[in-house]
Design an enzyme around this catalytic site. Sequence first.
Site, PDB file in Angstrom:
ATOM      1  N   ASN A 112       7.862  -0.090   5.257  1.00 58.16           N
ATOM      2  CA  ASN A 112       8.675  -1.123   4.494  1.00 58.16           C
ATOM      3  C   ASN A 112       9.659  -0.182   4.129  1.00 58.16           C
ATOM      4  O   ASN A 112       9.939   0.295   2.893  1.00 58.16           O
ATOM      5  CB  ASN A 112       7.678  -1.530   3.349  1.00 58.16           C
ATOM      6  CG  ASN A 112       8.617  -2.671   2.356  1.00 58.16           C
ATOM      7  OD1 ASN A 112       9.686  -3.011   2.958  1.00 58.16           O
ATOM      8  ND2 ASN A 112       8.206  -2.772   1.289  1.00 58.16           N
ATOM      9  N   LYS A 169      12.526  -1.445   2.874  1.00 63.23           N
ATOM     10  CA  LYS A 169      13.387  -2.093   1.628  1.00 63.23           C
ATOM     11  C   LYS A 169      14.837  -2.000   2.035  1.00 63.23           C
ATOM     12  O   LYS A 169      15.271  -2.232   3.009  1.00 63.23           O
ATOM     13  CB  LYS A 169      13.022  -1.309   0.359  1.00 63.23           C
ATOM     14  CG  LYS A 169      11.630  -1.256   0.486  1.00 63.23           C
ATOM     15  CD  LYS A 169      10.912  -0.821  -1.083  1.00 63.23           C
ATOM     16  CE  LYS A 169       9.442  -0.802  -1.124  1.00 63.23           C
ATOM     17  NZ  LYS A 169       9.020  -0.353  -2.703  1.00 63.23           N
ATOM     18  N   HIS A 210       5.495  -9.523  -1.236  1.00 61.89           N
ATOM     19  CA  HIS A 210       5.995  -8.077  -1.744  1.00 61.89           C
ATOM     20  C   HIS A 210       5.915  -8.498  -3.255  1.00 61.89           C
ATOM     21  O   HIS A 210       6.866  -9.367  -3.747  1.00 61.89           O
ATOM     22  CB  HIS A 210       6.830  -7.335  -1.117  1.00 61.89           C
ATOM     23  CG  HIS A 210       6.991  -6.021  -1.555  1.00 61.89           C
ATOM     24  ND1 HIS A 210       7.581  -5.572  -2.811  1.00 61.89           N
ATOM     25  CD2 HIS A 210       6.466  -4.881  -0.986  1.00 61.89           C
ATOM     26  CE1 HIS A 210       7.177  -4.481  -2.701  1.00 61.89           C
ATOM     27  NE2 HIS A 210       6.760  -3.975  -1.731  1.00 61.89           N
ATOM     28  N   GLU A 214       8.126  -6.967  -5.280  1.00 63.34           N
ATOM     29  CA  GLU A 214       9.637  -6.974  -5.618  1.00 63.34           C
ATOM     30  C   GLU A 214      10.300  -8.260  -5.415  1.00 63.34           C
ATOM     31  O   GLU A 214      11.085  -8.835  -6.062  1.00 63.34           O
ATOM     32  CB  GLU A 214      10.326  -5.671  -4.934  1.00 63.34           C
ATOM     33  CG  GLU A 214      10.020  -4.455  -5.284  1.00 63.34           C
ATOM     34  CD  GLU A 214       9.977  -3.386  -4.200  1.00 63.34           C
ATOM     35  OE1 GLU A 214      10.577  -3.605  -3.302  1.00 63.34           O
ATOM     36  OE2 GLU A 214       9.371  -2.314  -4.409  1.00 63.34           O
ATOM     37  N   GLU A 270      -1.289  -3.764  -3.082  1.00 60.73           N
ATOM     38  CA  GLU A 270      -0.276  -2.958  -3.638  1.00 60.73           C
ATOM     39  C   GLU A 270      -0.010  -3.136  -4.955  1.00 60.73           C
ATOM     40  O   GLU A 270       0.509  -4.018  -5.456  1.00 60.73           O
ATOM     41  CB  GLU A 270       1.117  -3.099  -2.924  1.00 60.73           C
ATOM     42  CG  GLU A 270       1.270  -3.233  -1.483  1.00 60.73           C
ATOM     43  CD  GLU A 270       2.560  -2.796  -1.016  1.00 60.73           C
ATOM     44  OE1 GLU A 270       2.722  -1.943  -0.446  1.00 60.73           O
ATOM     45  OE2 GLU A 270       3.607  -3.545  -1.270  1.00 60.73           O
ATOM     46  N   GLY A 319       6.757   3.007  -5.610  1.00 65.19           N
ATOM     47  CA  GLY A 319       7.867   3.386  -5.795  1.00 65.19           C
ATOM     48  C   GLY A 319       7.803   4.649  -7.272  1.00 65.19           C
ATOM     49  O   GLY A 319       8.920   5.056  -7.503  1.00 65.19           O
ATOM     50  N   SER A 378       3.045   4.253  -3.317  1.00 65.96           N
ATOM     51  CA  SER A 378       3.476   5.877  -3.137  1.00 65.96           C
ATOM     52  C   SER A 378       2.378   6.640  -2.468  1.00 65.96           C
ATOM     53  O   SER A 378       1.878   7.692  -2.626  1.00 65.96           O
ATOM     54  CB  SER A 378       3.080   6.287  -4.751  1.00 65.96           C
ATOM     55  OG  SER A 378       4.200   5.798  -5.520  1.00 65.96           O
ATOM     56  N   GLY A 390       6.559   2.912   1.592  1.00 62.61           N
ATOM     57  CA  GLY A 390       7.800   2.494   1.127  1.00 62.61           C
ATOM     58  C   GLY A 390       8.636   3.738   1.318  1.00 62.61           C
ATOM     59  O   GLY A 390       8.969   4.273   2.570  1.00 62.61           O
ATOM     60  N   GLY A 391       8.658   4.286   0.436  1.00 65.93           N
ATOM     61  CA  GLY A 391       9.692   5.856   0.282  1.00 65.93           C
ATOM     62  C   GLY A 391       9.359   6.665   1.267  1.00 65.93           C
ATOM     63  O   GLY A 391      10.311   7.369   1.889  1.00 65.93           O
TER      64      GLY A 391
HETATM   65  P1  PGA Z   1       6.403   2.949  -2.007  1.00 68.67           P
HETATM   66  O1  PGA Z   1       6.604   1.493  -1.638  1.00 68.67           O
HETATM   67  O2  PGA Z   1       5.581   3.573  -0.764  1.00 68.67           O
HETATM   68  O3  PGA Z   1       7.544   3.359  -1.981  1.00 68.67           O
HETATM   69  O4  PGA Z   1       5.580   3.142  -3.425  1.00 68.67           O
HETATM   70  C1  PGA Z   1       5.316   0.727  -0.945  1.00 68.67           C
HETATM   71  C2  PGA Z   1       5.642  -0.728  -0.871  1.00 68.67           C
HETATM   72  O5  PGA Z   1       6.440  -1.383  -1.769  1.00 68.67           O
HETATM   73  O6  PGA Z   1       5.425  -1.323   0.249  1.00 68.67           O
END
Ligand code: PGA
Length: 249
Positions: A9, A11, A94, A96, A166, A172, A209, A230-231
């Site tokens: 993802n 973002k 999601h 966010e 999640e 994040g 994470s 994500g990251g």
């Molecule tokens: P993250 O994000 O791996 O950076 O924690 C995961 C996500 O929001 O799908």
Amino acid sequence: MKKLYLIGNMKMNMSLSELEPYFEHIVGIAENSSNVVGVCVPYVYINMAKYMLDGSKVLFGAENMYHADKGAFTGEISAHMLNDFGCDLVILGHSERRHIFGETDEDINLKVKKALETGITPILCFGETIEERKAGSTYNIVERQITSALQDIDEEDIGRIIFAYEPVWAIGTGISATSDQAEEICGFAKRLLEDNYCLKNSIMLYGGSLKADNAQEILSKESIDGGLIGGACLKLDEFQKIIDTKVEK
Ligand code: PGA
């Protein structure tokens, strides 16, 4: 070996110049992997994904969409538009989107229905905040988010959804859920899907994470079929290590 689903993802990250080598490399990584590899990218990069990833083993898609077919919705993108560009996947619900942009359970239900109707696989995200966890309401929140997102969707269609647990506090933050915490809630969600919707083999991802150094432990858990990343998907060497995870059945 269990086939894992490892979906990035992106973002609101990456630039055009970074993406060309990224897409080139990920095609090769997916080619050599027995896992399923995917990336969800910002809307403006979907055209490029279509030209560079279509026909490869990499699934690609969007990070959101709107539920209406067309009309006066400035700034929004429809499922049909995503479909025109060959999107396989769309992330919906999601945290966010829920917490920063105020999307409600009803919005998410409409979007899931529309994605399914259009033939795009929704990755339906759910998860509790730290306050909700501390208050002991994780199961209630997860149950509410899942059941409201699946309202008026028939069981066959529910079987086409990819689910992603999640926990908001792990996204994040660098602090992932422990493998036991992730297993507990993924297992709970799987049982809910089986008991309420007769869905026996749901695909359940963990996200929050997830990194190269915790992937093996988390992805080895019985109720976890992959990760939403994500990251760690932004750096291909890190993402590749996650994609290379092998788990016995
Ligand atoms: P993250 O994000 O791996 O950076 O924690 C995961 C996500 O929001 O799908």
